[in-house]
Design a protein around this motif. Structure first.
Motif, PDB file in Angstrom:
ATOM      1  N   TYR A   9       0.861  -1.188   0.000  1.00  0.00           N
ATOM      2  CA  TYR A   9       0.000   0.000   0.000  1.00  0.00           C
ATOM      3  C   TYR A   9       0.898   1.239   0.000  1.00  0.00           C
ATOM      4  O   TYR A   9       1.807   1.358   0.821  1.00  0.00           O
ATOM      5  N   PHE A  10       0.614   2.137  -0.937  1.00  0.00           N
ATOM      6  CA  PHE A  10       1.407   3.352  -1.075  1.00  0.00           C
ATOM      7  C   PHE A  10       0.505   4.573  -0.890  1.00  0.00           C
ATOM      8  O   PHE A  10      -0.614   4.609  -1.417  1.00  0.00           O
ATOM      9  N   THR A  11       0.987   5.545  -0.152  1.00  0.00           N
ATOM     10  CA  THR A  11       0.296   6.824  -0.023  1.00  0.00           C
ATOM     11  C   THR A  11       0.915   7.783  -1.016  1.00  0.00           C
ATOM     12  O   THR A  11       2.114   8.087  -0.940  1.00  0.00           O
ATOM     13  N   VAL A  12       0.122   8.240  -1.977  1.00  0.00           N
ATOM     14  CA  VAL A  12       0.647   9.070  -3.059  1.00  0.00           C
ATOM     15  C   VAL A  12      -0.140  10.372  -3.124  1.00  0.00           C
ATOM     16  O   VAL A  12      -1.286  10.451  -2.669  1.00  0.00           O
ATOM     17  N   PRO A  13       0.446  11.415  -3.700  1.00  0.00           N
ATOM     18  CA  PRO A  13      -0.303  12.670  -3.853  1.00  0.00           C
ATOM     19  C   PRO A  13      -1.465  12.505  -4.826  1.00  0.00           C
ATOM     20  O   PRO A  13      -1.326  11.827  -5.849  1.00  0.00           O
ATOM     21  N   LEU A  14      -2.585  13.108  -4.521  1.00  0.00           N
ATOM     22  CA  LEU A  14      -3.671  13.142  -5.498  1.00  0.00           C
ATOM     23  C   LEU A  14      -3.204  13.881  -6.749  1.00  0.00           C
ATOM     24  O   LEU A  14      -3.456  13.430  -7.877  1.00  0.00           O
ATOM     25  N   ILE A  15      -2.514  14.990  -6.563  1.00  0.00           N
ATOM     26  CA  ILE A  15      -1.989  15.779  -7.672  1.00  0.00           C
ATOM     27  C   ILE A  15      -0.473  15.787  -7.562  1.00  0.00           C
ATOM     28  O   ILE A  15       0.088  16.332  -6.610  1.00  0.00           O
ATOM     29  N   HIS A  16       0.186  15.154  -8.516  1.00  0.00           N
ATOM     30  CA  HIS A  16       1.640  15.078  -8.495  1.00  0.00           C
ATOM     31  C   HIS A  16       2.259  16.361  -9.023  1.00  0.00           C
ATOM     32  O   HIS A  16       1.685  17.051  -9.870  1.00  0.00           O
ATOM     33  N   SER A  17       3.441  16.648  -8.543  1.00  0.00           N
ATOM     34  CA  SER A  17       4.199  17.760  -9.105  1.00  0.00           C
ATOM     35  C   SER A  17       4.616  17.404 -10.521  1.00  0.00           C
ATOM     36  O   SER A  17       4.667  16.235 -10.900  1.00  0.00           O
ATOM     37  N   ARG A  18       4.916  18.406 -11.310  1.00  0.00           N
ATOM     38  CA  ARG A  18       5.212  18.197 -12.725  1.00  0.00           C
ATOM     39  C   ARG A  18       6.380  17.233 -12.924  1.00  0.00           C
ATOM     40  O   ARG A  18       6.418  16.472 -13.886  1.00  0.00           O
ATOM     41  N   GLY A  19       7.331  17.243 -11.996  1.00  0.00           N
ATOM     42  CA  GLY A  19       8.508  16.403 -12.166  1.00  0.00           C
ATOM     43  C   GLY A  19       8.323  14.971 -11.715  1.00  0.00           C
ATOM     44  O   GLY A  19       9.251  14.178 -11.779  1.00  0.00           O
ATOM     45  N   VAL A  32       8.222  13.687  -8.848  1.00  0.00           N
ATOM     46  CA  VAL A  32       9.083  13.307  -7.738  1.00  0.00           C
ATOM     47  C   VAL A  32       8.256  13.321  -6.470  1.00  0.00           C
ATOM     48  O   VAL A  32       7.093  13.721  -6.468  1.00  0.00           O
ATOM     49  N   HIS A  33       8.855  12.880  -5.376  1.00  0.00           N
ATOM     50  CA  HIS A  33       8.133  12.868  -4.107  1.00  0.00           C
ATOM     51  C   HIS A  33       7.612  14.253  -3.781  1.00  0.00           C
ATOM     52  O   HIS A  33       8.354  15.241  -3.815  1.00  0.00           O
ATOM     53  N   ALA A  34       6.340  14.316  -3.461  1.00  0.00           N
ATOM     54  CA  ALA A  34       5.714  15.600  -3.156  1.00  0.00           C
ATOM     55  C   ALA A  34       6.027  15.994  -1.715  1.00  0.00           C
ATOM     56  O   ALA A  34       6.559  15.226  -0.923  1.00  0.00           O
ATOM     57  N   SER A  35       5.671  17.198  -1.373  1.00  0.00           N
ATOM     58  CA  SER A  35       5.880  17.678  -0.017  1.00  0.00           C
ATOM     59  C   SER A  35       4.852  17.048   0.917  1.00  0.00           C
ATOM     60  O   SER A  35       3.990  16.279   0.504  1.00  0.00           O
ATOM     61  N   ASP A  36       4.942  17.365   2.190  1.00  0.00           N
ATOM     62  CA  ASP A  36       4.039  16.794   3.179  1.00  0.00           C
ATOM     63  C   ASP A  36       2.666  17.448   3.166  1.00  0.00           C
ATOM     64  O   ASP A  36       1.816  17.112   3.975  1.00  0.00           O
ATOM     65  N   THR A  37       2.446  18.411   2.300  1.00  0.00           N
ATOM     66  CA  THR A  37       1.148  19.065   2.234  1.00  0.00           C
ATOM     67  C   THR A  37       0.405  18.588   0.997  1.00  0.00           C
ATOM     68  O   THR A  37       0.982  18.070   0.052  1.00  0.00           O
ATOM     69  N   GLY A  38      -0.901  18.770   0.999  1.00  0.00           N
ATOM     70  CA  GLY A  38      -1.698  18.374  -0.157  1.00  0.00           C
ATOM     71  C   GLY A  38      -2.415  17.064   0.080  1.00  0.00           C
ATOM     72  O   GLY A  38      -1.997  16.219   0.874  1.00  0.00           O
ATOM     73  N   GLU A  39      -3.494  16.864  -0.637  1.00  0.00           N
ATOM     74  CA  GLU A  39      -4.316  15.666  -0.466  1.00  0.00           C
ATOM     75  C   GLU A  39      -3.608  14.435  -1.014  1.00  0.00           C
ATOM     76  O   GLU A  39      -2.899  14.495  -2.018  1.00  0.00           O
ATOM     77  N   THR A  40      -3.809  13.327  -0.341  1.00  0.00           N
ATOM     78  CA  THR A  40      -3.217  12.060  -0.771  1.00  0.00           C
ATOM     79  C   THR A  40      -4.301  11.007  -0.974  1.00  0.00           C
ATOM     80  O   THR A  40      -5.414  11.125  -0.458  1.00  0.00           O
ATOM     81  N   ILE A  41      -3.966   9.989  -1.740  1.00  0.00           N
ATOM     82  CA  ILE A  41      -4.810   8.810  -1.909  1.00  0.00           C
ATOM     83  C   ILE A  41      -3.936   7.578  -1.733  1.00  0.00           C
ATOM     84  O   ILE A  41      -2.705   7.678  -1.665  1.00  0.00           O
ATOM     85  N   THR A  42      -4.577   6.428  -1.663  1.00  0.00           N
ATOM     86  CA  THR A  42      -3.861   5.167  -1.545  1.00  0.00           C
ATOM     87  C   THR A  42      -3.844   4.448  -2.883  1.00  0.00           C
ATOM     88  O   THR A  42      -4.853   4.412  -3.595  1.00  0.00           O
ATOM     89  N   VAL A  43      -2.703   3.898  -3.221  1.00  0.00           N
ATOM     90  CA  VAL A  43      -2.580   3.036  -4.394  1.00  0.00           C
ATOM     91  C   VAL A  43      -2.049   1.685  -3.928  1.00  0.00           C
ATOM     92  O   VAL A  43      -1.035   1.610  -3.236  1.00  0.00           O
TER      93      VAL A  43
END
Length: 441
Positions: free
Chosen positions: A22-32, A34-45
């Protein structure tokens, strides 16, 4: 921030070793990507790792990864109980990571009830714009880096192949090699050109089928006319209309499934005290073909997979008007393919609550790019693709156009298989494509 990666269960059975990730990933990824910051909504994959017990656990842990991208949109990763087909071949050299693409399976789910949490139709539609190939690829690259993997190998089937082309466009540094089966997407142009090609393919497949089973030509017409006169209802209570019945044409996309269509049709009618009716056995089999309750994302996002910089605007429905033999009122109506029409959201109870959402997405003008044509022309990642000459879902001519636009892409063109070829001879197809990218064929 929640834990980025967790393993919840491990199992061994019938020669398979599985690990549940189970991975916690950003709902909206940065353009690059890469690992997003600790802010912003996440979902599970969610992803399930498969390896063969022919390797010890220590040996398996050192094998390179093969990521499998499933067809769709809206298709979860395969659940298998033994290593067979392409997985048997791949497990000799790889650990297989079977991804539940965002919104499917054990990943944060998307269905009509969960979408209600987002708010109104506009908010739901905005949320779903983050469930296309670009976001799926960003998840995959995020997961690769989280696992500490070197560039990995990818196998994409159907829509999974579309995703693989997006991966080659925006994160080729994460790829060692790419195998694609029945999934060379058109890289540009409106969605209309897809359906102008595939309606012709489906019509030809109808003709081929009715040549094999001439009695079924009259049966299809008979069922369509019956449904116009006599209301028939599925066990779920919804009405089976002539146009919904035509959806059983999905059988036509397969090698072996095409013959199963004949067995479906032979179950159609029974005699009752009120006259001739469709049998419950037939209606139950049809329900599994015409309901999108199990994968609403398929219907809601289907045309968006072709959307780049312009609205799709119900392309299949508009193009259908050029092919009157597919209309249910035609003298001898043809069975349809995988196209999605606006009436789905009026007749399928699982989709009715999403009608406004679907309309918003169909009219969306500012879809972002899914492919980088310049980067694909300069591609250096080894790529091999199986292209099926008579594929009714991914047109051969459009596939070859795409192949010519990706530097170094090798094609294996065959009329031996249809869209589900990987299910027919997955072991052989995998071996052929793997040989192409590794230079052994």
């Amino acid at each position: 921030m929640a834990e980025v990666h967790s393993i919840r269960a491990r199992h061994e059975f019938r020669g398979i070793r599985t690990v549940e990730h189970y991975f916690t990933v950003p709902l909206i990824h940065s353009r690059g990507m890469v690992h997003a910051s600790d802010t912003g909504e996440t979902i599970t994959v969610f992803a399930r790792e498969y390896s063969s017990t022919d390797h010890t656990e220590e040996e398996a842990g050192k094998l390179p990864w093969l990521l499998f991208l499933q067809g769709g949109p809206g298709g979860r990763g395969n659940r298998v109980t033994s290593l067979s087909g392409w997985m048997k071949a791949a497990a000799k050299d790889f650990r297989i990571l079977m991804l539940d693409q965002r919104g499917t399976g054990l990943s944060t789910p998307v269905e009509r009830r969960s979408l209600e949490l987002r708010g109104d139709a506009a908010a739901q539609a905005e949320y779903l714009t983050h469930f296309r190939a670009d976001s799926i690829v960003a998840d995959a690259e995020y997961i690769r880096r989280t696992l500490g993997s070197e560039p990995w190998s990818v196998l994409g089937q159907s829509f999974g192949g579309f995703c693989a082309l997006t991966y080659l466009s925006f994160a080729p540094e994460g790829l060692r090699e790419v195998l694609i089966t029945g999934g060379l997407a058109p890289l540009h142009g409106p969605a209309d050109r897809v359906y102008q090609a595939t309606f012709q393919r489906v019509a030809a497949r109808n003709a081929e089928y009715f040549a094999w089973y001439p009695e079924d030509r009259a049966m299809v017409t008979r069922i369509a006319r019956h449904l116009e006169r006599q209301p028939e209802f599925l066990a779920s209570g919804e009405r089976l209309t002539p146009e919904r019945f035509q959806m059983v044409g999905s059988y036509l996309g397969g090698n072996t499934r095409v013959d199963a269509l004949h067995y479906l049709l032979e179950d159609a009618f029974i005699q009752t005290p009120s006259g001739e009716r469709l049998s419950e056995a037939f209606l139950e089999q049809v329900r599994g073909q015409v309901s999108r309750a199990a994968n609403p994302l398929y219907a809601v996002l289907h045309e968006s997979i072709y959307g780049q910089g312009q609205a799709t605007d119900w392309a299949a429905w508009r193009v259908l008007q050029e092919f009157p033999d597919f209309k249910p009122e035609a003298e001898d109506p043809l069975l349809t393919g995988e196209m999605v029409y606006p009436w789905y959201f009026e007749q399928d109870p699982a989709l009715v609550p999403l009608r406004d959402v679907a309309e918003i997405l169909a009219s969306k003008q500012d879809w972002g790019p899914l492919y980088d044509l310049e980067r694909l022309r300069a591609n250096t990642v080894p790529v091999a693709a199986a292209v099926y000459q008579n594929d009714i879902y991914v047109d051969h001519a459009l596939s070859m156009e795409t192949a010519s636009s990706v530097r170094g892409l090798q094609t294996w063109v065959t009329d031996e298989f249809h869209h589900d070829g990987i299910g027919e001879d997955g072991e052989g197809i995998f071996a052929r494509l793997f040989g192409l990218v590794r230079g052994s064929r």
